[in-house]
Write an enzyme that holds these catalytic residues in place. Structure first.
Site, short mmCIF file in Angstrom:
data_model
loop_
_atom_site.label_atom_id
_atom_site.label_comp_id
_atom_site.label_asym_id
_atom_site.label_seq_id
_atom_site.Cartn_x
_atom_site.Cartn_y
_atom_site.Cartn_z
N TYR B 108 0.83 -1.20 0.00
CA TYR B 108 0.00 0.00 0.00
C TYR B 108 0.87 1.26 0.00
O TYR B 108 1.90 1.31 0.68
CB TYR B 108 -0.86 0.04 1.26
CG TYR B 108 -2.07 -0.87 1.24
CD1 TYR B 108 -3.26 -0.45 0.67
CD2 TYR B 108 -2.01 -2.13 1.82
CE1 TYR B 108 -4.37 -1.27 0.67
CE2 TYR B 108 -3.12 -2.96 1.82
CZ TYR B 108 -4.30 -2.52 1.25
OH TYR B 108 -5.40 -3.33 1.25
N TYR B 147 -1.13 -10.01 0.68
CA TYR B 147 -0.07 -9.54 1.57
C TYR B 147 -0.31 -10.05 2.98
O TYR B 147 -1.43 -10.38 3.36
CB TYR B 147 0.03 -8.00 1.55
CG TYR B 147 -1.20 -7.29 2.05
CD1 TYR B 147 -1.37 -7.02 3.40
CD2 TYR B 147 -2.18 -6.87 1.16
CE1 TYR B 147 -2.50 -6.37 3.86
CE2 TYR B 147 -3.31 -6.23 1.61
CZ TYR B 147 -3.46 -5.98 2.96
OH TYR B 147 -4.58 -5.35 3.39
N ARG B 157 -3.93 -11.61 3.68
CA ARG B 157 -5.17 -11.09 3.11
C ARG B 157 -5.30 -11.57 1.67
O ARG B 157 -4.34 -11.51 0.90
CB ARG B 157 -5.16 -9.55 3.10
CG ARG B 157 -5.18 -8.83 4.43
CD ARG B 157 -6.31 -9.23 5.39
NE ARG B 157 -7.61 -9.50 4.79
CZ ARG B 157 -8.49 -8.58 4.38
NH1 ARG B 157 -8.22 -7.31 4.48
NH2 ARG B 157 -9.66 -8.94 3.86
N HIS B 160 -7.87 -8.02 -2.58
CA HIS B 160 -9.14 -7.36 -2.30
C HIS B 160 -9.05 -5.87 -2.61
O HIS B 160 -7.96 -5.29 -2.64
CB HIS B 160 -9.55 -7.54 -0.83
CG HIS B 160 -8.62 -6.87 0.13
ND1 HIS B 160 -7.45 -7.45 0.54
CD2 HIS B 160 -8.68 -5.66 0.75
CE1 HIS B 160 -6.83 -6.64 1.37
NE2 HIS B 160 -7.54 -5.54 1.52
N HIS B 162 -10.92 -2.27 -1.32
CA HIS B 162 -11.81 -1.64 -0.33
C HIS B 162 -12.81 -0.73 -1.04
O HIS B 162 -12.42 0.04 -1.92
CB HIS B 162 -10.99 -0.81 0.66
CG HIS B 162 -10.05 -1.61 1.49
ND1 HIS B 162 -10.36 -2.05 2.74
CD2 HIS B 162 -8.78 -2.04 1.25
CE1 HIS B 162 -9.34 -2.73 3.24
NE2 HIS B 162 -8.36 -2.73 2.36
#
Lengths: 210, 242
Positions: B108, B147, B157, B160, B162
């Site tokens: 991120y 990640y 995770r 995905h 958000h």
């Protein structure tokens, strides 16, 4: 409980996670991408009403400040009118310089959140006759919160209106109503309401299923 | 007479994750212990912010181009699209949809992310759009990577994206996560599994949509979103002036 009259089920919620700032507050995530950014400054230069700051911290069940919380605020204008077509209260004007919505994150270092806005007027309650005391609606999301939390902040200098408020009076324990009061003070000539939110513990804030 | 801004149906909390889900550890200290106080809607809940197209930039919905500096970001070129409806299957026009995600390596762009997969200089990882008159939205991006996160030692995770969605009233406010069809990580994910009902989890899984793909360019996934519906009338007692 199923709603058999409805055709579809609501999309399930998931936590906003630790990186919610990327999408909703990219400057706080550490980069600049959009020309227009939503922010904690809810009142513009032309907004009518008493300028106020609302600030505070959000505490977890261990008493530690939550430093990755995202908060959104929704409120009526100084006359007590929402900028939305569902609000058809008579005798109250839209303020063209005011939407009434903003968002902010608690500071990664201090845990403090801040909104710059104006004090809202009183809005009629669902009875259609009895007014609600001035208040703002708040919505909180973060890592560890599986579905957003809804609450309201009322103003502690409105004790007469608060005593008659139809929502505050619904709360069974009078002591819990106090968890929804912002506390008026001043700093550098500005009016500041302090509103701390406790997710658990003896002072757990009242959260609403709206 | 029916009112298009009537109060909302009660939220069916059975299809949402509860606040307290100990296998997702962070929820333990961040979940209220006292039951939510059920509040019948007033104007404060049936109203909400209205957003307009002039508030958004022309590339805000295009994550391949909205942070491109030296070229396109690395990763599988992916379209994510769908329709926003309410519980009565009515299309929701003018809804602000905001998304954010990791890059193709699972990293991120955020000051607090210290995973050693590299930042992509051409990928910001966020976008936003307003739904059209039929409630439809469309984003272009690269598929995010998996990640690790600190829950158990070996927690990962799934890929995905958000999603943050506004309806026409503040009580419809919703944040969720979209997963990709066929990902074996979903059934091992402490966060997806906070939802008890497997059918509800499946509604967060975007389906491969070859017909919406752009041949020789980008593959598409479809993710429809359902917001709370409204009753046909405003309140039991009419508002002043009605």
């Amino acid at each position: 409980m199923k709603h058999s009259i409805n055709k579809l089920e609501e999309t399930p919620s998931q936590t906003a996670g630790p990186y919610v700032h990327i999408g909703l507050l990219p400057h706080q995530a550490g980069f600049d991408i959009f020309a227009n950014n939503f922010s904690h400054e809810i009142a513009g230069p032309d907004t009518k009403g008493e300028r106020i700051t609302i600030e505070g911290m959000v505490f977890d069940g261990s008493g530690a400040p939550i430093r990755d919380m995202l908060l959104e605020l929704w409120q009526a204008n100084a006359e007590g009118r929402y900028r939305h077509p569902a609000d058809r209260q008579q005798g109250k004007a839209i303020d063209p310089g005011f939407r009434g919505w903003g968002r902010t994150g608690t500071d990664f270092a201090s845990g403090l959140y801040t909104f710059e806005t104006i004090k809202p007027g009183s809005v009629v309650g669902r009875s259609g006759t009895k007014p609600m005391a001035p208040h703002v609606s708040l919505w909180l999301v973060s890592r560890g919160i599986n579905i957003g939390l809804s609450t309201r902040m009322y103003f502690d200098d409105e004790s007469e209106a608060n005593a008659a408020d139809p929502v505050l009076n619904l709360i069974e324990q009078p002591a819990r109503r106090k968890t929804l009061l912002g506390h008026r003070g001043s700093r550098d000539g500005k009016t500041v309401y302090r509103f701390d939110i406790h997710l658990q513990g003896a002072h757990e804030t009242v959260f609403f299923d709206v | 007479m029916a009112d298009e801004y009537g109060e909302f149906y009660q939220r069916n909390r059975d299809i949402h994750p509860p606040a307290l889900t100990p296998t997702y550890k962070t929820s333990v200290l961040r979940s209220p212990r006292i039951p939510l106080w059920s509040l019948q809607n007033s104007l404060s809940e049936v109203t909400g912010p209205v957003f307009t197209p002039d508030e958004l930039g022309p590339l805000d919905h295009d994550l391949i181009k909205n942070y491109a500096h030296t070229g396109d970001p690395v990763g599988e070129r992916t379209i994510i699209h769908g329709q926003v409806l309410d519980e009565d299957a009515r299309p929701q026009a003018g809804v602000l949809v905001e998304i954010w995600q990791a890059n193709a390596g699972g990293r991120y762009r955020h000051v607090n992310d210290r995973y050693f997969a590299p930042i992509d200089p051409n990928f910001g990882g966020c976008g936003r759009t307003l739904t059209d008159a039929e409630g439809r939205y469309w984003f272009r991006t690269v598929k995010p990577g998996v990640y690790p996160f600190r829950n158990y030692i070996n927690s990962w995770r799934p890929a995905h994206v958000h999603f943050s969605i506004f309806g026409s009233g503040f009580a419809q406010r919703l944040i969720t996560q979209m997963y990709f069809e066929g990902d074996p990580m979903i059934r091992h994910d402490a966060i997806a599994q906070t939802i008890a009902d497997p059918a509800a989890i499946d509604r967060l899984v975007a389906k491969l949509d070859l017909n919406a793909s752009i041949p020789l360019d980008s593959v598409a996934y479809r993710f429809d979103i359902v917001l709370r519906g409204r009753r046909a009338t405003m309140f039991e007692n009419k508002l002043q002036g009605n």
